[in-house]
Design a protein around this motif. Structure first.
Motif, PDB file in Angstrom:
ATOM      1  N   SER A 145       0.939  -1.110   0.288  1.00 48.22           N
ATOM      2  CA  SER A 145       0.139   0.234   0.198  1.00 48.22           C
ATOM      3  C   SER A 145       1.366   1.373   0.184  1.00 48.22           C
ATOM      4  N   THR A 146       2.511   1.208   0.397  1.00 49.27           N
ATOM      5  CA  THR A 146       2.884   2.176   0.495  1.00 49.27           C
ATOM      6  C   THR A 146       3.995   2.242   0.242  1.00 49.27           C
ATOM      7  N   PRO A 147       5.070   3.481  -1.163  1.00 51.13           N
ATOM      8  CA  PRO A 147       6.293   2.977  -1.843  1.00 51.13           C
ATOM      9  C   PRO A 147       7.438   2.459  -0.940  1.00 51.13           C
ATOM     10  N   GLY A 148       8.771   2.464  -0.985  1.00 47.01           N
ATOM     11  CA  GLY A 148       9.673   2.917  -0.365  1.00 47.01           C
ATOM     12  C   GLY A 148       9.968   1.707   0.821  1.00 47.01           C
ATOM     13  N   VAL A 149       9.692   0.123   0.551  1.00 46.08           N
ATOM     14  CA  VAL A 149       9.893  -0.356   2.116  1.00 46.08           C
ATOM     15  C   VAL A 149      10.981  -1.449   1.017  1.00 46.08           C
ATOM     16  N   VAL A 150      11.713  -1.185   2.131  1.00 44.99           N
ATOM     17  CA  VAL A 150      12.984  -1.966   1.899  1.00 44.99           C
ATOM     18  C   VAL A 150      12.451  -3.516   2.553  1.00 44.99           C
ATOM     19  N   GLY A 151      12.765  -4.177   1.524  1.00 46.38           N
ATOM     20  CA  GLY A 151      12.952  -5.579   2.540  1.00 46.38           C
ATOM     21  C   GLY A 151      13.564  -6.335   3.008  1.00 46.38           C
ATOM     22  N   ARG A 152      13.959  -7.805   3.427  1.00 50.10           N
ATOM     23  CA  ARG A 152      15.689  -8.126   3.398  1.00 50.10           C
ATOM     24  C   ARG A 152      14.784  -9.797   3.328  1.00 50.10           C
ATOM     25  N   VAL A 153      16.038 -10.611   1.987  1.00 48.23           N
ATOM     26  CA  VAL A 153      15.543 -11.166   2.467  1.00 48.23           C
ATOM     27  C   VAL A 153      16.571 -12.813   3.091  1.00 48.23           C
ATOM     28  N   LYS A 159      18.519 -24.784   3.460  1.00 48.56           N
ATOM     29  CA  LYS A 159      18.158 -24.165   1.909  1.00 48.56           C
ATOM     30  C   LYS A 159      16.837 -23.890   1.197  1.00 48.56           C
ATOM     31  N   GLN A 160      15.292 -25.586   2.297  1.00 43.41           N
ATOM     32  CA  GLN A 160      14.616 -25.618   1.330  1.00 43.41           C
ATOM     33  C   GLN A 160      13.462 -23.607   1.445  1.00 43.41           C
ATOM     34  N   TRP A 161      13.576 -22.997   2.150  1.00 54.66           N
ATOM     35  CA  TRP A 161      12.969 -21.884   1.775  1.00 54.66           C
ATOM     36  C   TRP A 161      14.024 -20.557   2.152  1.00 54.66           C
ATOM     37  N   LEU A 162      13.575 -19.134   1.633  1.00 53.68           N
ATOM     38  CA  LEU A 162      13.532 -18.050   1.399  1.00 53.68           C
ATOM     39  C   LEU A 162      12.641 -17.584   2.098  1.00 53.68           C
ATOM     40  N   TYR A 163      12.998 -16.866   3.227  1.00 51.61           N
ATOM     41  CA  TYR A 163      12.160 -15.484   4.215  1.00 51.61           C
ATOM     42  C   TYR A 163      12.003 -14.196   3.660  1.00 51.61           C
ATOM     43  N   ILE A 164      11.846 -13.813   3.281  1.00 49.43           N
ATOM     44  CA  ILE A 164      10.908 -12.343   3.155  1.00 49.43           C
ATOM     45  C   ILE A 164      10.431 -11.123   3.802  1.00 49.43           C
ATOM     46  N   ASP A 165      11.570 -10.423   4.912  1.00 47.27           N
ATOM     47  CA  ASP A 165      10.827 -10.022   6.044  1.00 47.27           C
ATOM     48  C   ASP A 165      10.627  -8.261   5.093  1.00 47.27           C
ATOM     49  N   GLY A 189       4.400 -14.013  13.481  1.00 46.27           N
ATOM     50  CA  GLY A 189       5.413 -13.266  14.083  1.00 46.27           C
ATOM     51  C   GLY A 189       5.129 -12.127  14.423  1.00 46.27           C
ATOM     52  N   LEU A 190       6.073 -11.050  14.861  1.00 44.01           N
ATOM     53  CA  LEU A 190       5.710 -10.106  15.879  1.00 44.01           C
ATOM     54  C   LEU A 190       5.272  -9.103  14.919  1.00 44.01           C
ATOM     55  N   THR A 191       4.630  -8.329  15.670  1.00 47.30           N
ATOM     56  CA  THR A 191       3.646  -6.991  16.014  1.00 47.30           C
ATOM     57  C   THR A 191       4.624  -6.542  14.908  1.00 47.30           C
ATOM     58  N   GLY A 192       3.856  -5.689  13.263  1.00 46.35           N
ATOM     59  CA  GLY A 192       4.949  -4.382  13.170  1.00 46.35           C
ATOM     60  C   GLY A 192       5.975  -5.406  11.571  1.00 46.35           C
ATOM     61  N   ASN A 193       6.568  -6.462  11.799  1.00 44.81           N
ATOM     62  CA  ASN A 193       6.715  -7.151  11.523  1.00 44.81           C
ATOM     63  C   ASN A 193       6.739  -8.554  10.647  1.00 44.81           C
ATOM     64  N   LEU A 194       6.227  -8.189   9.445  1.00 46.95           N
ATOM     65  CA  LEU A 194       5.771  -9.784   8.175  1.00 46.95           C
ATOM     66  C   LEU A 194       7.143 -10.310   7.697  1.00 46.95           C
ATOM     67  N   ARG A 195       6.415 -11.902   8.134  1.00 46.58           N
ATOM     68  CA  ARG A 195       7.192 -12.637   7.259  1.00 46.58           C
ATOM     69  C   ARG A 195       7.365 -13.325   6.205  1.00 46.58           C
ATOM     70  N   LEU A 196       7.742 -13.268   5.398  1.00 42.57           N
ATOM     71  CA  LEU A 196       6.657 -14.442   4.108  1.00 42.57           C
ATOM     72  C   LEU A 196       8.238 -15.602   4.009  1.00 42.57           C
ATOM     73  N   ALA A 197       7.275 -16.665   3.748  1.00 39.35           N
ATOM     74  CA  ALA A 197       8.359 -17.651   3.801  1.00 39.35           C
ATOM     75  C   ALA A 197       7.850 -18.718   2.077  1.00 39.35           C
ATOM     76  N   LEU A 198       9.090 -18.672   1.142  1.00 42.72           N
ATOM     77  CA  LEU A 198       8.721 -18.770  -0.409  1.00 42.72           C
ATOM     78  C   LEU A 198       9.302 -20.645  -0.262  1.00 42.72           C
ATOM     79  N   GLU A 199       8.906 -21.632  -1.130  1.00 47.39           N
ATOM     80  CA  GLU A 199       9.614 -22.850  -0.678  1.00 47.39           C
ATOM     81  C   GLU A 199      10.575 -22.653  -1.573  1.00 47.39           C
ATOM     82  N   VAL A 200      11.267 -23.029  -1.996  1.00 48.71           N
ATOM     83  CA  VAL A 200      12.693 -23.161  -3.190  1.00 48.71           C
ATOM     84  C   VAL A 200      13.351 -24.555  -3.236  1.00 48.71           C
ATOM     85  N   LYS A 201      13.723 -24.555  -4.481  1.00 49.93           N
ATOM     86  CA  LYS A 201      14.981 -25.905  -5.128  1.00 49.93           C
ATOM     87  C   LYS A 201      16.441 -25.572  -3.920  1.00 49.93           C
ATOM     88  N   THR A 202      16.342 -26.401  -3.005  1.00 48.83           N
ATOM     89  CA  THR A 202      18.233 -26.177  -2.585  1.00 48.83           C
ATOM     90  C   THR A 202      18.514 -25.912  -3.333  1.00 48.83           C
TER      91      THR A 202
END
Ligand SMILES: [Zn+2]
Length: 443
Positions: A145-153, A159-165, A189-202
């Motif tokens: 909903s807003t621009p300029g979010v800096v996420g991290r991976v 190695k099966q999951w990528l976490y996107i915070d 997870g914790l309030t205010g921060n969102l974590r997504l998990a993506l399943e990937v090949k190792t």
């Protein structure tokens, strides 16, 4: 008042044996202010129901459960936890917090089969809402909903999951997960921060985030075709019965074997879906995917026999319990068959097998399905049982809930992961339904 139905549904998978007269005792609870979690434990299985009331209270009711101590309350800073015997047969935990709770972020997670953890997030701290996640080659677009979010991976150790915070971000109430064939899930997870998990090949390199006008694009650094697909991408959709609207034209079926059966409609209800994976078992297999695949197969087999089959969900979508029952009523279903997979602690791999549940009027339907399932699968027989599951109590037609096996079982898990076994399961369920309808038609 938001009712967290999707999470409640999950409990049906861990209720190993709950005769209707069972009476559990709430043994202990614990609040962890750091992790924003409330844990509790009972001595016997029960089905906790979670509601968000008045934006700042989470209420957890434990039916058929006793709280053996006097009513008590404890303060943890500005947060308060109260425990009481709310009704003679209902124990209640109330969590009162100083900020508005986002009902979409309240999660009830089973721990073993008699323990639960409640986690939540508050709506007010998040500056940005995640509105949708969409697979758009060459990557997954996270609409924000807003621009300029800096996420991290980050990458999981195996190695099966990528976490996107994503900092200061929460999941929108109307969030849409459209990342198939990729498996992306929202981690509580914790309030205010969102974590997504993506399943990937190792063997996959880490994916990278880059800003786009709509949000963030998560993509592999190379353009090579990839990876962990949760289902074959070219699954023919033409044979999948439509779930909504009930009057939609259906694919043409072969001539019915028994003319009488054509007057019957069977509601097939794959459990869980969307952000609610249901039980997660060995090898990361997810209940919501296994039961959706089995349900589609059952529907195809029924349609081939001239029985109208309606699926409560045909995709990986979030679906509360109430609309599942409402759909069955709307299409005037003769039978309601809910399909789930079971789970118990990972330290109990020896627990495997079939369980079929009914509440009041579904006993013979349950027995017919159970018996046919045993024949087609040869899986251990854990019995036909009575239980107070919502979908069984609230549906007016004959209803049953089938637990097709334990995703935590050493024997069941690899079998449920194979499509040939899922076909056998589907054949057993469909045969059980057809035989039951044949008997009904004779009457
Ligand atoms: Zn389930």
């Amino acid at each position: 008042m938001g009712i967290v139905g999707a999470s409640i549904a999950c409990i049906s998978c861990v209720t190993v044996a709950t005769p209707v007269w069972a009476r559990a005792t709430l043994q202990a609870w614990q609040y962890d202010p750091q992790g924003q979690r409330l844990e509790f434990r009972t001595d016997r299985p029960t089905q906790p129901q979670v509601q968000v009331i008045g934006a700042q209270r989470v209420v957890i009711d434990l039916p058929d459960t006793r709280w053996p101590q006097p009513q008590s309350q404890q303060n943890f800073g500005t947060t308060q936890v109260r425990v009481a015997q709310y009704q003679p047969d209902v124990a209640r935990l109330v969590l009162a917090v100083p900020e508005a709770i986002n009902p979409a972020q309240v999660r009830l997670q089973p721990q073993g089969h008699q323990g639960w953890t409640v986690v939540w997030g508050t709506a007010t701290q998040a500056k940005t809402m995640l509105q949708a996640a969409q697979w758009q080659s060459p990557g997954i677009l996270l609409r924000l909903s807003t621009p300029g979010v800096v996420g991290r991976v980050l990458r999981s150790k195996d190695k099966q999951w990528l976490y996107i915070d994503l900092p200061n971000t929460a999941v929108s109430g109307s969030f849409q997960n459209q990342t198939r064939p990729y498996n992306l899930r929202v981690e509580p997870g914790l309030t205010g921060n969102l974590r997504l998990a993506l399943e990937v090949k190792t063997s996959d390199p880490d994916w990278q985030l880059r800003a786009t006008p709509q949000g963030l694009l998560l993509a592999r650094p190379t353009s090579a075709p990839s990876i962990a697909r949760t289902t074959p991408p070219s699954r023919p959709k033409t044979t999948t019965p439509k779930s909504i609207p009930p009057t939609a034209t259906r694919p043409s079926s072969p001539p019915p074997r028994t003319a009488n059966k054509t007057r019957y409609t069977v509601l097939i209800d794959p459990g869980h879906g969307g952000p609610d994976p249901g039980a997660i078992g060995r090898g990361g297999i997810q209940e919501k995917e296994i039961v959706l695949d089995i349900s589609r197969r059952v529907a195809r087999l029924l349609e081939a026999q001239g029985v109208r089959a309606v699926l409560s969900r045909t995709q990986d979508v979030d679906l509360d319990l109430e609309p599942r029952v409402a759909l069955a009523e709307r299409v005037n279903a003769t039978l309601f068959v809910s399909i789930h997979a079971n789970a118990i602690s990972m330290s109990r791999p020896e627990v495997n097998g079939l369980e079929t549940y009914y509440y009041q009027n579904g006993q013979w339907l349950a027995r017919s399905i159970h018996q046919n399932l045993r024949q087609t699968t040869n899986a251990p027989d854990r019995g036909v049982r009575q239980a107070r599951f919502y979908v069984l109590r609230r549906s007016s037609m004959r209803a049953t809930l089938v637990e097709v096996g334990y995703v935590t079982g050493a024997q069941d898990a690899p079998r449920l992961a194979s499509s040939s076994y899922r076909q056998k399961v589907a054949q057993g369920i469909a045969q059980g339904i057809i035989r039951y309808l044949d008997n009904l038609a004779k009457k």
